[in-house]
Design a protein around this motif. Structure first.
Motif, PDB file in Angstrom:
ATOM      1  N   GLY A  72      11.506   1.468  -6.041  1.00 10.84           N
ATOM      2  CA  GLY A  72      10.399   2.315  -6.501  1.00 10.84           C
ATOM      3  C   GLY A  72       9.251   2.349  -5.522  1.00 10.84           C
ATOM      4  O   GLY A  72       8.606   3.381  -5.337  1.00 10.84           O
ATOM      5  N   ALA A  73       8.977   1.202  -4.870  1.00 14.38           N
ATOM      6  CA  ALA A  73       7.910   1.166  -3.868  1.00 14.38           C
ATOM      7  C   ALA A  73       8.236   2.073  -2.684  1.00 14.38           C
ATOM      8  O   ALA A  73       7.351   2.748  -2.141  1.00 14.38           O
ATOM      9  CB  ALA A  73       7.690  -0.276  -3.400  1.00 14.38           C
ATOM     10  N   ASP A  74       9.496   2.095  -2.274  1.00 14.26           N
ATOM     11  CA  ASP A  74       9.886   3.001  -1.181  1.00 14.26           C
ATOM     12  C   ASP A  74       9.717   4.460  -1.592  1.00 14.26           C
ATOM     13  O   ASP A  74       9.261   5.295  -0.789  1.00 14.26           O
ATOM     14  CB  ASP A  74      11.343   2.744  -0.792  1.00 14.26           C
ATOM     15  CG  ASP A  74      11.539   1.358  -0.186  1.00 14.26           C
ATOM     16  OD1 ASP A  74      10.538   0.798   0.333  1.00 14.26           O
ATOM     17  OD2 ASP A  74      12.662   0.838  -0.242  1.00 14.26           O
ATOM     18  N   VAL A  75      10.054   4.777  -2.841  1.00 16.10           N
ATOM     19  CA  VAL A  75       9.866   6.156  -3.330  1.00 16.10           C
ATOM     20  C   VAL A  75       8.383   6.525  -3.338  1.00 16.10           C
ATOM     21  O   VAL A  75       7.991   7.615  -2.905  1.00 16.10           O
ATOM     22  CB  VAL A  75      10.489   6.309  -4.727  1.00 16.10           C
ATOM     23  CG1 VAL A  75      10.156   7.678  -5.316  1.00 16.10           C
ATOM     24  CG2 VAL A  75      11.997   6.122  -4.662  1.00 16.10           C
ATOM     25  N   VAL A  76       7.528   5.609  -3.829  1.00 13.91           N
ATOM     26  CA  VAL A  76       6.085   5.868  -3.847  1.00 13.91           C
ATOM     27  C   VAL A  76       5.553   6.056  -2.436  1.00 13.91           C
ATOM     28  O   VAL A  76       4.716   6.929  -2.177  1.00 13.91           O
ATOM     29  CB  VAL A  76       5.357   4.716  -4.568  1.00 13.91           C
ATOM     30  CG1 VAL A  76       3.846   4.857  -4.424  1.00 13.91           C
ATOM     31  CG2 VAL A  76       5.727   4.696  -6.043  1.00 13.91           C
ATOM     32  N   GLU A  77       6.057   5.257  -1.487  1.00 13.33           N
ATOM     33  CA  GLU A  77       5.603   5.380  -0.098  1.00 13.33           C
ATOM     34  C   GLU A  77       5.983   6.734   0.489  1.00 13.33           C
ATOM     35  O   GLU A  77       5.193   7.374   1.183  1.00 13.33           O
ATOM     36  CB  GLU A  77       6.206   4.242   0.729  1.00 13.33           C
ATOM     37  CG  GLU A  77       5.931   4.329   2.214  1.00 13.33           C
ATOM     38  CD  GLU A  77       4.455   4.201   2.529  1.00 13.33           C
ATOM     39  OE1 GLU A  77       4.046   4.721   3.579  1.00 13.33           O
ATOM     40  OE2 GLU A  77       3.716   3.603   1.732  1.00 13.33           O
ATOM     41  N   GLU A 100       3.875  -3.337   1.487  1.00 16.74           N
ATOM     42  CA  GLU A 100       5.003  -3.317   0.553  1.00 16.74           C
ATOM     43  C   GLU A 100       4.617  -3.931  -0.788  1.00 16.74           C
ATOM     44  O   GLU A 100       4.999  -3.414  -1.850  1.00 16.74           O
ATOM     45  CB  GLU A 100       6.188  -4.068   1.162  1.00 16.74           C
ATOM     46  CG  GLU A 100       6.817  -3.389   2.363  1.00 16.74           C
ATOM     47  CD  GLU A 100       5.989  -3.551   3.620  1.00 16.74           C
ATOM     48  OE1 GLU A 100       5.060  -4.409   3.613  1.00 16.74           O
ATOM     49  OE2 GLU A 100       6.224  -2.837   4.612  1.00 16.74           O
ATOM     50  N   GLU A 101       3.860  -5.018  -0.758  1.00 19.59           N
ATOM     51  CA  GLU A 101       3.429  -5.645  -2.006  1.00 19.59           C
ATOM     52  C   GLU A 101       2.475  -4.746  -2.779  1.00 19.59           C
ATOM     53  O   GLU A 101       2.529  -4.702  -4.019  1.00 19.59           O
ATOM     54  CB  GLU A 101       2.777  -6.988  -1.713  1.00 19.59           C
ATOM     55  CG  GLU A 101       3.737  -8.039  -1.188  1.00 19.59           C
ATOM     56  CD  GLU A 101       3.030  -9.298  -0.738  1.00 19.59           C
ATOM     57  OE1 GLU A 101       3.708 -10.326  -0.560  1.00 19.59           O
ATOM     58  OE2 GLU A 101       1.788  -9.255  -0.561  1.00 19.59           O
TER      59      GLU A 101
END
Length: 310
Positions: A72-77, A100-101
């Protein structure tokens, strides 16, 4: 089987499955290198915190939900972008979080907002009809709002930090000037001020002192402070101190002048803020005090007219 009973059975099954995953993750957790080595070197690690005997908090949660959160973090980025802006704000705040955090924390905030909205809608659906499509749209909007709210919270934290730094700077500059005037060098004066003071700017100065103690040149540490901070006064202070260390220029008068300039700027900002709030101060007068005054003035006359009218 009725729909509520079926939903309760499914929820219980999902909860049992999650608990089983957490139990398996805790059983498969390997001890860290620190926990394995610390008992043999405890005599040379006096003053350091002892390792925890049990599992660390949220370890099982990270093991179970970590890959999904990172995805999900990669998608948000990819969707939001702005990684350079986030890194710059984290650096100005001196936050221990990495990019990333922080993206992972945004995902957690979005999921929490989505879950809260879903809970409210399900509770509301027990007493009224809720359209599924409208509820899904509201939950998605709440999730997106949670992701964006985490970014806004970071910006507000940076602003509050820099406001505290700007308020503390005059006192820090005066202390530095007193220490230098007493005969101490710039490095020892900076270390003394960082030790005796406490606050947002003091933590930045302690970071500079820590860099110097590790062998980094003072000018490089001050240049890093000047580039990291978002307060112009602190940037000028770091540049002035670096120039004084390199060329041996006097510091006392310059530091007093910088502190006086920052105090004067603070007074001007306070006056401007008061001028901007004059209009807001009229809102309760116009919409609260004035109607009540008019009511008290005309109400007795209206009552007397109604009593005397045949």
């Amino acid at each position: 089987m009725t729909a509520p009973l079926l939903g309760a059975v499914l929820a219980a099954g999902i909860a049992l499955g999650l608990l089983e995953l957490v139990r398996v993750a805790r059983l498969r957790r390997r001890p860290s290198l620190e926990s394995r080595v610390a008992p043999y070197v405890r005599d040379v690690t006096v003053g350091t915190p002892r390792p925890r005997d049990g599992p660390e908090p949220w370890t099982a949660g990270r093991a179970v939900f970590g890959p999904a959160v990172r995805g999900g973090a990669d998608v948000v980025e990819r969707v939001l972008g702005g990684s350079s802006s986030v890194r710059r704000r984290l650096r100005r705040l001196r936050s221990p979080l990495t990019l990333e955090e922080f993206r992972a924390s945004q995902v957690v905030s979005g999921v929490a907002a989505f879950g809260a909205a879903a809970t409210i809608l399900l509770t509301w659906g027990l007493v009224a009809d809720v359209r599924p499509l409208a509820g899904l749209v509201l939950c998605l909007a709440a999730g997106v709002s949670g992701v964006l709210a985490r970014d806004v919270a970071l910006t507000r934290a940076v602003q509050r930090h820099e406001e505290r730094v700007a308020r503390e700077f005059p006192s820090i500059a005066d202390l530095m000037a007193l220490a230098v005037a007493a005969g101490e060098g710039p490095v020892s004066a900076l270390e003394r001020v960082a030790d005796v003071s406490d606050g947002a700017l003091s933590s930045d100065l302690r970071a500079v002192v820590a860099d110097v103690r590790t062998g980094r040149p003072l000018t490089d540490a001050l240049d890093d402070l000047s580039a990291r901070t978002g307060v112009p006064a602190v940037a000028r202070f770091a540049e002035t101190l670096a120039v004084a260390v390199e060329r041996g220029t006097p510091l006392v008068d310059v530091l007093h002048a910088q502190a006086a300039d920052v105090r004067e700027a603070g007074r001007r900002e306070l006056v401007e803020s008061g001028a901007r709030r004059e209009v807001l101060m009229l809102v309760p007068v116009v919409f609260l005090v004035l109607p009540v005054t008019v009511l008290f003035a005309f109400y007795p006359g209206l009552v007397s007219l109604s009593l005397t009218t045949p």
